[in-house]
Motif scaffolding. Sequence first.
Motif, short mmCIF file in Angstrom:
data_model
loop_
_atom_site.label_atom_id
_atom_site.label_comp_id
_atom_site.label_asym_id
_atom_site.label_seq_id
_atom_site.Cartn_x
_atom_site.Cartn_y
_atom_site.Cartn_z
N GLY A 68 0.79 -1.23 0.00
CA GLY A 68 0.00 0.00 0.00
C GLY A 68 0.81 1.27 0.00
N ARG A 122 -6.09 2.30 -5.26
CA ARG A 122 -6.68 3.12 -4.20
C ARG A 122 -8.08 3.60 -4.60
N GLU A 123 -8.75 4.19 -3.64
CA GLU A 123 -10.15 4.61 -3.84
C GLU A 123 -10.32 5.55 -5.03
N GLN A 165 -12.68 -2.77 -3.90
CA GLN A 165 -11.35 -2.17 -3.72
C GLN A 165 -10.94 -2.22 -2.26
N ARG A 166 -11.86 -1.87 -1.37
CA ARG A 166 -11.54 -1.87 0.06
C ARG A 166 -11.26 -3.29 0.56
N TYR A 177 -7.84 -4.51 -0.57
CA TYR A 177 -6.76 -3.86 0.18
C TYR A 177 -6.56 -4.54 1.53
#
Length: 203
Positions: free
Chosen positions: A5, A20-21, A54-55, A58
Amino acid sequence: MKINGSTILVGDKVVLVPYREEHVPKYHDWMQSPELLEQTASERLTLSQEYDMQRSWYEDEHKCTFLILDKRKWMDTEQNEIDSMVGDVNLFFNDNDEPNTAEIEIMIAEHSCRRKGFGKEAVYIMMHYGITNLKIDKFRAKIGCKNKASLNLFNNMGFRTVSTSEVFQESTLELHVTDSFRQKLTSVTDCVTQYQYPYNVSS
């Protein structure tokens, strides 16, 4: 996977950055394509579901994702990642019996960026990252039998077909990480530099 990340990998043609978002809307636009949905064996999601995905990716320690940027465009646009996005490359640790084996997946979503060596360089960089940081000793790729471009790419990189599913029309290819392959990988990725993300090219 949180481990990557804060990592950016800068190569000759491509730049790899964590997903990423802020990248989600463009990624979601890509995944409206029936061609990409078929090639990646994915389902069409709503934008809200894409943000959730996406979250979750991660947070998931079994998935490592980088977005692929066109390095030249990234440099020319003062590191505008959204405008420079061309695809993604992933590692999946989904074999409990072989924890050091990772399935690798590559997608070049932008048609204008295909057949330019972006995918090949991104796969080599990801493999080097996986061996160095994630202790991978075998890579696996599952590719649709109709996806000749990807089959040729992985075969040319040293992967060999170990099985083919007639039902799913999919081939499974593998590559064992040998000392000779490590040497080759070091040679083809010697231009790659790892930085802390986010990174300002002028610094």
